[in-house]
Design an enzyme around this catalytic site. Structure first.
Site, PDB file in Angstrom:
ATOM      1  N   ASN A 112      -5.975  -7.925  -2.617  1.00 58.73           N
ATOM      2  CA  ASN A 112      -5.545  -8.255  -1.261  1.00 58.73           C
ATOM      3  C   ASN A 112      -4.577  -7.297  -0.578  1.00 58.73           C
ATOM      4  O   ASN A 112      -4.456  -7.330   0.641  1.00 58.73           O
ATOM      5  CB  ASN A 112      -4.890  -9.636  -1.248  1.00 58.73           C
ATOM      6  N   TYR A 113      -3.843  -6.508  -1.314  1.00 58.77           N
ATOM      7  CA  TYR A 113      -2.754  -5.756  -0.698  1.00 58.77           C
ATOM      8  C   TYR A 113      -2.859  -4.240  -0.762  1.00 58.77           C
ATOM      9  O   TYR A 113      -2.348  -3.551   0.107  1.00 58.77           O
ATOM     10  CB  TYR A 113      -1.410  -6.183  -1.318  1.00 58.77           C
ATOM     11  N   ILE A 114      -3.418  -3.743  -1.835  1.00 57.39           N
ATOM     12  CA  ILE A 114      -3.467  -2.295  -1.975  1.00 57.39           C
ATOM     13  C   ILE A 114      -4.723  -1.769  -1.280  1.00 57.39           C
ATOM     14  O   ILE A 114      -5.834  -2.161  -1.633  1.00 57.39           O
ATOM     15  CB  ILE A 114      -3.483  -1.898  -3.468  1.00 57.39           C
TER      16      ILE A 114
ATOM     17  N   SER B  52       0.827  -1.210   0.000  1.00 51.04           N
ATOM     18  CA  SER B  52       0.000   0.000   0.000  1.00 51.04           C
ATOM     19  C   SER B  52       0.862   1.261   0.000  1.00 51.04           C
ATOM     20  O   SER B  52       0.554   2.242  -0.679  1.00 51.04           O
ATOM     21  CB  SER B  52      -0.939   0.010   1.204  1.00 51.04           C
TER      22      SER B  52
END
Length: 742
Positions: A699-701, A495
DNA sequence: CGGATAACTTAGCATATGCCGG
DNA sequence: CCGGCATATGCTAAGTTATCCG
């Protein structure tokens, strides 16, 4: 600065012989290599011990945090709307659901202790795969050329293999062996072949007829009329309807995977020892349902009973069963757009954001601890560095009957190659057996430590971090921040990277241009996380085609430039640069472009002819005569002749409308445009061919980053989030304003 | 305390869907 | 308008982590 921490003075637990450590898999237990002792000697790696010590006092500053933070602000719970389960009119259930979801804005009112996930939970159970339908009697497995009368149970398993006949799995010897063992077992249990053929060798089995039959069925399904397809789809949806939704605290919410996984052959990724094993059919008796105590219990299919009914409101699954490949559980859970999943997701990102407050300390600490006198501390420092800088996963220990993949803590000797002064080559298989390959420069002290961790008698097969596992590492991390674990670093760095990349994008240009840059930012993150995908099978061909297309555009451009000079020689003097590229095209290149263009033209007409006649046949109209095709092809022949002449004489023949310098220049401008877009598109496609953007986006940002990007840059949210992502990230879309930052 | 394991997130691939350029 | 391709979705495998249990 020079205060010696007491635990270093005493002979502490760090120095217990390594071979008394928990046993390590994959051959050779880690040797006692004496590193632990030598590491404290200055000449070993030349560190300044004074400096090393200062760090420990720092570490002691790190406040211990209670494991469970129950003291978190308890905000008042949102009064929940009670929704009638029976809507008077059921015609539009999905609309009801979305209204419900909109009503419940949990993100506007974060609450409480989350160990209790719900007070009421009701649902209609799960969908089981249909019973096995035996093959028609003329479709058989052949053994040494003879058809085998298999009992249905065995035939089903043979069919599982047959279906994969043309896949890579079927060529994998491990897959074949595992399948065959289980197949023989089922065959034995079901009484053997009815025509007493004894199957002994895999190589003598011929699944082709079954495969062909499946292919035929697929083909027939494709051939159905659009109305029939629509009808089937409608029936399927109607059947699924009751299972798609559940009631969570009275709210209608979507269920994710309400279908029980069908039996089949286990398709493990990479070199999985169990790949090809029979994944057995799941019966209601295997299934545990989770509901509230007062909930009506869904009826089990026909003569069956549920395995168990549970009322566990501390979990967020609706049903589960045990799977027979690795004896683990499979769960039926809520959909990604559900409130519970949304809350977890939100918390995940908030936790990652919280890491911002600690990252400086953590980094300073691990830099200092790279020189710690205690082996464990050094290993923790190096591991944290790798996880932070290269986004490695924690890397838990795996058992012998899984694929040999690793993460940070499970890295072995052979996965890391050291190239002085400070270059490291990582080469290992990570999650899903995806290769992690990176040649990178690392911190000098990290390099030294890796050298120590690899010191003889350590050799291939030995653990690099012989004192470490994810649990030890995570415990250490919790000292900095409650809930901090290795995986949080991936979320944080992903992120953070996205935020930084988005900050670099200027607010200018078209939406398409901005999206290209957004995707480039997304790609940076995907590369950081090593999210790969296999290049699609048509990729090379597609790239070639696109490249050729561009070549042809260039060629057209050159033709037009030549034509300009034919019309007016003086143009050359006015702008010699403009005409330079004419020389770039050799006769050979031109000839091959001609050939391609002509060939494609021919193919085009052939196809057109065939298609048109197919249609006419279907409509019972008169067919086009062969002479029509001939006429078309003759036109192509003429064109070919013309190009040939052009090649010889250099004289361009253009239609009358283009016999004018201005018009030609305009055409050339258009071509330049097209060449540029095509080139960018091609590059983008090439850059993306091995990188999967989806995983990091899902899933990550932090989704709020994308929301802010859209708001600030006037990009419609649909451009960055598909429908399902908009549902999943509704909390982000509705809560982030344009000033929000990760 | 440590190994096992339950429960959750993360992952790529196969297939369905739908969109865009010729 | 239609086919081919890219993209979206479904599926389920494969991770991580907290907790359970002896």
């Amino acid at each position: 600065m020079t205060v010696k921490p007491k635990h270093e003075l005493s002979s502490d637990e760090e120095d217990i012989p390594l071979n008394s450590q928990k046993k390590r898999r994959r051959a050779n237990a880690t040797p006692a290599n004496g590193n632990d002792i030598k590491i404290v000697k200055k000449e070993e790696d030349g560190y300044d011990s004074d400096e090393a010590l200062s760090k420990v006092s720092r570490a002691s500053k790190v406040s211990k945090v209670p494991k469970k933070n129950k003291s978190q602000k308890k905000k008042k719970e949102v009064p929940q709307k009670i929704v009638k389960e029976e809507t008077a009119n059921e015609e539009d259930e999905s609309r009801d659901a979305s209204i419900d979801a909109e009503d419940f804005k949990w993100w506007e009112n974060q609450n409480k202790d989350d160990s209790i996930k719900w007070t009421t939970l009701r649902h209609n159970g799960v969908i089981f795969p249909p019973d096995y339908q035996p093959l028609p009697s003329h479709i058989k497995l052949y053994y040494e050329g003879t058809p085998v009368a298999l009992p249905p149970q065995a035939e089903e398993v043979a069919g599982f293999f047959a279906a994969l006949l043309e896949s890579e799995h079927a060529k994998n010897p491990v897959f074949q062996k595992n399948f065959f063992e289980d197949f023989l077992q089922v065959l034995k249990e079901s009484g053997g072949a009815k025509n007493s053929i004894e199957i002994k060798e895999f190589e003598k089995c011929d699944f082709r007829k079954i495969y062909d039959y499946f292919e035929l069925q697929k083909e027939q399904k494709k051939q159905l009329s659009p109305q029939e397809k629509k009808q089937l789809k409608l029936e399927k949806e109607e059947f699924e309807e009751p299972y798609k939704f559940c009631f969570l605290d009275g709210r209608k919410e979507q269920v994710g995977n309400f279908r029980i996984e069908p039996p089949g052959l286990f398709r493990g990724r990479g070199a999985h020892p169990k790949t090809g094993r029979l994944k057995r059919r799941v019966y209601p008796e295997d299934v545990v349902l989770n509901l509230d105590k007062e909930a009506p219990i869904p009826e089990a299919p026909d003569g069956h009973k549920w395995g168990e009914i549970r009322h566990d409101n501390t979990v967020q699954w609706l049903a589960m069963w045990r799977e027979n490949i690795s004896n683990s559980f499979k769960y039926v859970r809520f959909a990604a757009n559900s409130s519970l999943k949304g809350i977890s997701d939100y918390k995940k990102f908030e936790k990652a954001r919280q890491l911002k407050e600690h990252i400086v300390t953590i980094r300073a600490d691990y830099r200092k601890n790279l020189k710690s006198k205690v082996m464990l501390e050094r290993q923790i420092a190096v591991a944290t560095y790798l996880i932070d800088v290269f986004a490695l996963r924690a890397g838990g220990e795996k058992s012998e009957d899984e694929a040999d993949t690793v993460g940070c803590c499970s890295l072995r000797y052979e996965h890391v190659t050291l190239k002085p002064p400070n270059t490291v080559i990582f080469d290992f298989l990570g999650k899903d057996s995806i290769r992690f390959y990176q040649e990178v420069e690392v911190d000098k002290q990290v390099f030294k430590n890796l050298t120590i961790f690899k010191k003889p008698p350590k050799k291939p097969g030995h653990q690099l971090f012989d004192r470490l596992d994810p649990s030890i590492l995570n415990k250490h991390l919790q000292n900095y921040m409650p809930g901090l674990t290795a995986k949080v670093f991936r979320t944080y760095n992903a992120s953070k990277t996205m935020q930084d990349q988005l900050d670099l994008i200027p607010n200018e240009g078209t939406v398409a241009e901005k999206m290209l840059k957004y995707n480039a930012a997304n790609r940076t993150v995907a590369i950081l996380c090593n999210h790969q995908r296999t290049v699609t099978k048509g990729h090379a061909a597609a790239v070639q085609k696109a490249t050729e297309k561009i070549e042809e555009l260039e060629w057209q451009k050159i033709r037009y430039k030549r034509a300009i000079l034919e019309l007016d020689k003086s143009e050359l003097k006015k702008d010699p640069k403009f005409f330079e590229e004419i020389e770039d095209l050799t006769k050979e290149e031109e000839a091959s472009i001609h050939k391609r263009v002509i060939e494609r033209e021919r193919e085009k007409y052939n196809k057109k002819f065939a298609r048109e006649n197919e249609k006419r046949k279907f409509d019972k109209e008169e067919l086009l005569p062969e002479s029509q095709l001939k006429e078309w092809l003759e036109r192509v022949d003429e064109l070919e002749e013309q190009y040939k002449k052009e090649l010889e004489t250099g004289e361009i023949q253009l239609k009358a409308t283009l016999q004018n310098v201005e018009k030609l220049r305009a055409q050339i401008d258009k071509l330049d445009q097209r060449i540029e877009t095509s080139t960018i598109q091609l590059k983008d496609r090439e850059d993306n061919s091995q990188v999967a953007l989806g995983t990091s986006k899902i899933n990550y940002i932090d989704p709020r980053l994308s929301v802010v990007f859209c708001k600030k840059y006037n990009v419609p949210i649909e451009k960055v989030f598909t429908k399902s992502l908009r549902d999943k990230f509704k909390w982000a879309i509705e809560s982030a304003d344009e000033n929000w930052r990760f």
